[in-house]
Design an enzyme around this catalytic site. Structure first.
Site, PDB file in Angstrom:
ATOM      1  N   GLY A 180     -13.358  -3.944   0.711  1.00 22.49           N
ATOM      2  CA  GLY A 180     -14.723  -3.490   0.950  1.00 22.49           C
ATOM      3  C   GLY A 180     -15.175  -2.443  -0.051  1.00 22.49           C
ATOM      4  O   GLY A 180     -16.313  -2.458  -0.526  1.00 22.49           O
ATOM      5  N   ARG A 182       0.823  -1.214   0.000  1.00 22.07           N
ATOM      6  CA  ARG A 182       0.000   0.000   0.000  1.00 22.07           C
ATOM      7  C   ARG A 182       0.856   1.263   0.000  1.00 22.07           C
ATOM      8  O   ARG A 182       0.442   2.288  -0.549  1.00 22.07           O
ATOM      9  CB  ARG A 182      -0.952  -0.019   1.196  1.00 22.07           C
ATOM     10  CG  ARG A 182      -2.071  -1.043   1.026  1.00 22.07           C
ATOM     11  CD  ARG A 182      -3.014  -1.090   2.202  1.00 22.07           C
ATOM     12  NE  ARG A 182      -4.137  -1.972   1.921  1.00 22.07           N
ATOM     13  CZ  ARG A 182      -5.069  -2.290   2.804  1.00 22.07           C
ATOM     14  NH1 ARG A 182      -5.009  -1.803   4.035  1.00 22.07           N
ATOM     15  NH2 ARG A 182      -6.065  -3.099   2.466  1.00 22.07           N
TER      16      ARG A 182
END
Length: 399
Positions: A379, A40
């Site tokens: 999500g 990330r």
């Protein structure tokens, strides 16, 4: 969806010397003081470098873990600042708080092109509640706002929606734009046949996505614990296998909807079973039609199912995959997930994966670099593919 404001909409001359609050997703795994997976951080580098090269003074903010609205040393971003500095080959300052005097001092100390990482946003309860005072304090640190945290774009938190309401100069970073555009490609005009592979432990959290995908895809391949709930809806004997009894009726409704829409739904026809994950005993493969014996547990898809899934994936024009096919963390129950990972990597169509476990699985299989798009938001990607509006994306749309 309206047009997203991007870095191209920010005046480059005005960026020089401006304080930019850059929302990133640095929710990375830590082992003590060491970042064990810096993916990330690496994904954020293009936006970070572009802004720094333009002379902006960068204040980075992120959450890490679930510290319940109060400081927790286990969730400190300090180790992340150290690793980011190594990746950038330049110093990254660290502020002991994301608001108040420590954050203000960090902002004031930055020169052009300088970078500082603020402490965990979720050390303040006002972050998750989108508290006005907390959003005011964050916005007061900066002249402009950029969000590159797609993984948090489905959260209506202060750093995601509150700050852009307060700063007229706002934009989506390169990563967020790429995520929205790529996943939007699945929603609009995906190359056929479009195959969705959905696994993981539970249907919960994926219901809306499955429902919406049934209007888009040609086939859905179901594996993992969630497939057991669909098998239960068909009256299959699952022994001691994980499934969701309260979702069996819903699974049955989704199967009926698929039939009505002409969507092919593929469920496991054979399962790898054992006594438990911790103490598996004899690992065997059983036919679904014969049932799972006793209190044994289904922990992976079997060879026949793997071959069938591989064939369908290989002929796809588009593939979206979210969720492992079994307990992929522990051999030999990783074989089904590995087979799917290799099939998706070998597919000649456009391939997209999302979800932390799925990303971990393709990395473990050594095929991540052969996937067209590895989404950074589990999500968020599911909600976008469910046809939902992401608050963090809507906050950056051109008026």
């Amino acid at each position: 969806m309206a047009r997203l404001l991007t870095l191209d909409d920010l005046d480059r001359d005005a960026l020089a010397g401006s304080r930019v609050l850059l929302r990133v997703d640095f929710n990375v795994p830590l082992d003590g003081e060491r970042v064990t997976d810096d993916t990330r951080l690496r994904e954020a580098l293009p936006t970070l470098r572009e802004l720094a090269d333009a002379g902006a003074r960068l204040l980075l903010c992120s959450h890490l873990g679930r510290p319940q609205g109060a400081p927790d040393p286990r969730c400190s971003l300090r180790p992340v600042a150290h690793r980011l500095g190594e990746l950038l080959a330049r110093p990254v300052a660290f502020a002991d708080d994301c608001v108040g005097p420590p954050a203000r001092r960090a902002a004031d100390a930055l020169g052009r092109g300088g970078v500082a990482l603020l402490e965990n946003l979720r050390f303040h309860a006002g972050e998750t509640s989108d508290d006005d005072a907390f959003a005011d304090a964050l916005a007061a640190l900066a002249d402009a706002y950029v969000n590159d945290a797609f993984g948090a774009a489905h959260r209506a938190h202060a750093s995601v929606v509150g700050v852009p309401r307060r700063l007229a100069r706002r934009a989506a970073g390169r990563l967020l734009v790429r995520e929205v555009e790529t996943l939007g490609r699945l929603l609009h005009g995906a190359q056929e046949p479009f195959v969705a592979v959905v696994g993981g432990a539970k249907i919960t959290g994926k219901i809306d996505t499955l429902d919406h995908l049934l209007g888009l895809v040609d086939a859905v391949l179901l594996g993992g614990g969630m497939a057991n709930t669909f098998l239960a809806a068909q009256g299959r004997d699952l022994g001691g296998s994980l499934f969701e009894p309260d979702k069996v009726d819903l699974a049955g409704q989704l199967l009926e909807k698929a039939v009505a829409r002409g969507v092919r739904v593929e469920l496991p026809s054979d399962l790898v079973v054992a006594d438990s994950v911790a103490e598996p005993g004899a690992v065997t493969t059983v036919e679904v039609a014969s049932g799972v014996p006793g209190q044994r547990m289904a922990l992976d898809i079997g060879n026949t199912t793997r071959s069938r899934f591989t064939t369908l994936i290989s002929g796809a024009g588009t593939v979206f995959w979210n969720g492992p096919m079994g307990v992929f963390e522990k051999p030999p129950f990783d074989a089904g997930t590995r087979a799917v990972a290799e099939a998706v990597a070998a597919c000649g169509g456009f391939t997209v994966i999302g979800g932390g476990e799925t990303v971990a699985a393709v990395r473990r299989a050594g095929v991540a670099d052969r996937i067209d798009h590895v989404s950074t938001g589990g999500g968020a990607s599911l909600e976008l593919l469910a046809g939902m509006t992401l608050p963090g994306v809507a906050a950056l749309e051109a008026s």
